[in-house]
Design a protein around this motif. Structure first.
Motif, PDB file in Angstrom:
ATOM      1  N   LEU A 126      18.706 -77.083  93.945  1.00 37.22           N
ATOM      2  CA  LEU A 126      18.104 -78.283  93.355  1.00 37.22           C
ATOM      3  C   LEU A 126      19.127 -79.408  93.212  1.00 37.22           C
ATOM      4  O   LEU A 126      18.818 -80.583  93.456  1.00 37.22           O
ATOM      5  CB  LEU A 126      17.500 -77.963  91.990  1.00 37.22           C
ATOM      6  N   ILE A 127      20.318 -79.054  92.814  1.00 36.07           N
ATOM      7  CA  ILE A 127      21.381 -80.057  92.665  1.00 36.07           C
ATOM      8  C   ILE A 127      21.699 -80.696  94.012  1.00 36.07           C
ATOM      9  O   ILE A 127      21.807 -81.916  94.131  1.00 36.07           O
ATOM     10  CB  ILE A 127      22.638 -79.422  92.026  1.00 36.07           C
ATOM     11  N   LEU A 128      21.821 -79.860  95.047  1.00 32.53           N
ATOM     12  CA  LEU A 128      22.133 -80.391  96.380  1.00 32.53           C
ATOM     13  C   LEU A 128      21.020 -81.289  96.902  1.00 32.53           C
ATOM     14  O   LEU A 128      21.276 -82.356  97.466  1.00 32.53           O
ATOM     15  CB  LEU A 128      22.393 -79.246  97.357  1.00 32.53           C
ATOM     16  N   VAL A 129      19.779 -80.878  96.716  1.00 29.76           N
ATOM     17  CA  VAL A 129      18.651 -81.692  97.162  1.00 29.76           C
ATOM     18  C   VAL A 129      18.607 -82.996  96.359  1.00 29.76           C
ATOM     19  O   VAL A 129      18.347 -84.068  96.916  1.00 29.76           O
ATOM     20  CB  VAL A 129      17.322 -80.918  97.039  1.00 29.76           C
ATOM     21  N   GLY A 130      18.885 -82.909  95.065  1.00 31.07           N
ATOM     22  CA  GLY A 130      18.919 -84.113  94.235  1.00 31.07           C
ATOM     23  C   GLY A 130      19.982 -85.092  94.696  1.00 31.07           C
ATOM     24  O   GLY A 130      19.738 -86.307  94.755  1.00 31.07           O
TER      25      GLY A 130
ATOM     26  N   GLY B  32      19.449 -58.927  86.363  1.00 31.45           N
ATOM     27  CA  GLY B  32      20.708 -59.558  86.767  1.00 31.45           C
ATOM     28  C   GLY B  32      20.571 -60.300  88.084  1.00 31.45           C
ATOM     29  O   GLY B  32      21.045 -61.431  88.231  1.00 31.45           O
ATOM     30  N   ARG B  33      19.891 -59.662  89.023  1.00 32.32           N
ATOM     31  CA  ARG B  33      19.685 -60.322  90.317  1.00 32.32           C
ATOM     32  C   ARG B  33      18.769 -61.528  90.174  1.00 32.32           C
ATOM     33  O   ARG B  33      18.963 -62.552  90.836  1.00 32.32           O
ATOM     34  CB  ARG B  33      19.123 -59.332  91.326  1.00 32.32           C
ATOM     35  N   LEU B  34      17.780 -61.426  89.322  1.00 28.73           N
ATOM     36  CA  LEU B  34      16.908 -62.578  89.083  1.00 28.73           C
ATOM     37  C   LEU B  34      17.678 -63.720  88.424  1.00 28.73           C
ATOM     38  O   LEU B  34      17.456 -64.891  88.737  1.00 28.73           O
ATOM     39  CB  LEU B  34      15.710 -62.177  88.226  1.00 28.73           C
ATOM     40  N   ALA B  35      18.594 -63.389  87.533  1.00 32.40           N
ATOM     41  CA  ALA B  35      19.415 -64.425  86.889  1.00 32.40           C
ATOM     42  C   ALA B  35      20.275 -65.148  87.923  1.00 32.40           C
ATOM     43  O   ALA B  35      20.388 -66.379  87.898  1.00 32.40           O
ATOM     44  CB  ALA B  35      20.292 -63.807  85.800  1.00 32.40           C
ATOM     45  N   VAL B  36      20.860 -64.397  88.842  1.00 37.83           N
ATOM     46  CA  VAL B  36      21.667 -65.018  89.893  1.00 37.83           C
ATOM     47  C   VAL B  36      20.762 -65.839  90.815  1.00 37.83           C
ATOM     48  O   VAL B  36      21.142 -66.917  91.267  1.00 37.83           O
ATOM     49  CB  VAL B  36      22.470 -63.965  90.678  1.00 37.83           C
ATOM     50  N   THR B  37      19.543 -65.357  91.061  1.00 35.69           N
ATOM     51  CA  THR B  37      18.588 -66.114  91.870  1.00 35.69           C
ATOM     52  C   THR B  37      18.302 -67.462  91.227  1.00 35.69           C
ATOM     53  O   THR B  37      18.232 -68.490  91.923  1.00 35.69           O
ATOM     54  CB  THR B  37      17.278 -65.321  92.053  1.00 35.69           C
ATOM     55  N   LEU B  38      18.148 -67.489  89.915  1.00 35.26           N
ATOM     56  CA  LEU B  38      17.943 -68.768  89.216  1.00 35.26           C
ATOM     57  C   LEU B  38      19.144 -69.689  89.414  1.00 35.26           C
ATOM     58  O   LEU B  38      18.977 -70.902  89.606  1.00 35.26           O
ATOM     59  CB  LEU B  38      17.701 -68.535  87.730  1.00 35.26           C
ATOM     60  N   ASP B  39      20.344 -69.134  89.372  1.00 32.27           N
ATOM     61  CA  ASP B  39      21.542 -69.946  89.603  1.00 32.27           C
ATOM     62  C   ASP B  39      21.560 -70.514  91.021  1.00 32.27           C
ATOM     63  O   ASP B  39      21.913 -71.679  91.235  1.00 32.27           O
ATOM     64  CB  ASP B  39      22.807 -69.124  89.366  1.00 32.27           C
ATOM     65  N   VAL B  40      21.169 -69.695  91.995  1.00 25.87           N
ATOM     66  CA  VAL B  40      21.135 -70.152  93.393  1.00 25.87           C
ATOM     67  C   VAL B  40      20.101 -71.266  93.549  1.00 25.87           C
ATOM     68  O   VAL B  40      20.366 -72.288  94.200  1.00 25.87           O
ATOM     69  CB  VAL B  40      20.833 -68.971  94.351  1.00 25.87           C
ATOM     70  N   LEU B  41      18.930 -71.084  92.950  1.00 29.66           N
ATOM     71  CA  LEU B  41      17.901 -72.124  93.022  1.00 29.66           C
ATOM     72  C   LEU B  41      18.356 -73.409  92.331  1.00 29.66           C
ATOM     73  O   LEU B  41      18.091 -74.511  92.821  1.00 29.66           O
ATOM     74  CB  LEU B  41      16.597 -71.619  92.395  1.00 29.66           C
TER      75      LEU B  41
ATOM     76  N   ALA C 144       8.786 -82.663  98.067  1.00 31.72           N
ATOM     77  CA  ALA C 144       8.136 -81.372  98.309  1.00 31.72           C
ATOM     78  C   ALA C 144       9.118 -80.219  98.135  1.00 31.72           C
ATOM     79  O   ALA C 144       8.784 -79.196  97.524  1.00 31.72           O
ATOM     80  CB  ALA C 144       7.530 -81.349  99.709  1.00 31.72           C
ATOM     81  N   VAL C 145      10.335 -80.394  98.626  1.00 31.35           N
ATOM     82  CA  VAL C 145      11.362 -79.348  98.468  1.00 31.35           C
ATOM     83  C   VAL C 145      11.680 -79.150  96.993  1.00 31.35           C
ATOM     84  O   VAL C 145      11.747 -78.017  96.504  1.00 31.35           O
ATOM     85  CB  VAL C 145      12.639 -79.694  99.273  1.00 31.35           C
ATOM     86  N   LEU C 146      11.862 -80.239  96.266  1.00 30.92           N
ATOM     87  CA  LEU C 146      12.150 -80.150  94.833  1.00 30.92           C
ATOM     88  C   LEU C 146      11.017 -79.462  94.074  1.00 30.92           C
ATOM     89  O   LEU C 146      11.257 -78.609  93.216  1.00 30.92           O
ATOM     90  CB  LEU C 146      12.399 -81.546  94.252  1.00 30.92           C
ATOM     91  N   MET C 147       9.781 -79.804  94.414  1.00 25.37           N
ATOM     92  CA  MET C 147       8.629 -79.199  93.750  1.00 25.37           C
ATOM     93  C   MET C 147       8.600 -77.692  94.003  1.00 25.37           C
ATOM     94  O   MET C 147       8.383 -76.894  93.087  1.00 25.37           O
ATOM     95  CB  MET C 147       7.338 -79.838  94.247  1.00 25.37           C
TER      96      MET C 147
ATOM     97  N   VAL D  57      10.460 -66.996  88.937  1.00 21.37           N
ATOM     98  CA  VAL D  57      11.539 -66.051  88.640  1.00 21.37           C
ATOM     99  C   VAL D  57      11.716 -65.921  87.131  1.00 21.37           C
ATOM    100  O   VAL D  57      11.854 -64.814  86.597  1.00 21.37           O
ATOM    101  CB  VAL D  57      12.860 -66.483  89.319  1.00 21.37           C
ATOM    102  N   ALA D  58      11.686 -67.038  86.433  1.00 18.09           N
ATOM    103  CA  ALA D  58      11.831 -67.005  84.969  1.00 18.09           C
ATOM    104  C   ALA D  58      10.684 -66.218  84.333  1.00 18.09           C
ATOM    105  O   ALA D  58      10.900 -65.468  83.371  1.00 18.09           O
ATOM    106  CB  ALA D  58      11.888 -68.416  84.408  1.00 18.09           C
TER     107      ALA D  58
END
Length: 93
Positions: A36-40, A23-32, A61-64, A73-74
């Protein structure tokens, strides 16, 4: 502010559905993904001077690295799933 406070509802939901670790890993994916959206979005305004069609080198580099973190995480989530299935098979014997 702590991610445990900011994302409390999400954490509770996913921890209930998937267990604490997954569950925490799933939320971590959402945070990442949110990062990514903000950096994009930022990349739209900070285009490379050499090639305006791509983000600046620092944003690339940040996106990568964010994409790499999501892959890691996945892969952990998948390993946990496979381990759980293996334990369930052994218990059924």
């Amino acid at each position: 502010m702590s991610v445990f406070y900011d994302r409390q509802d999400e954490l509770e939901k996913y921890e209930f559905m998937l267990g604490e670790a997954r569950g925490r890993l799933a939320v971590t994916l959402d945070v990442l993904t949110d990062a990514l959206i903000l950096v994009g979005q930022h990349g739209v305004y900070c285009a490379s001077t050499r090639n305006p069609a791509v983000p600046a080198l620092d944003l690339q580099a940040v996106l990568m690295n964010l994409n790499g973190a999501k892959e890691l995480v996945a892969s952990v989530m998948e390993r946990l799933r496979l381990d759980r299935l293996e334990l369930e098979k052994e218990a059924a014997k």
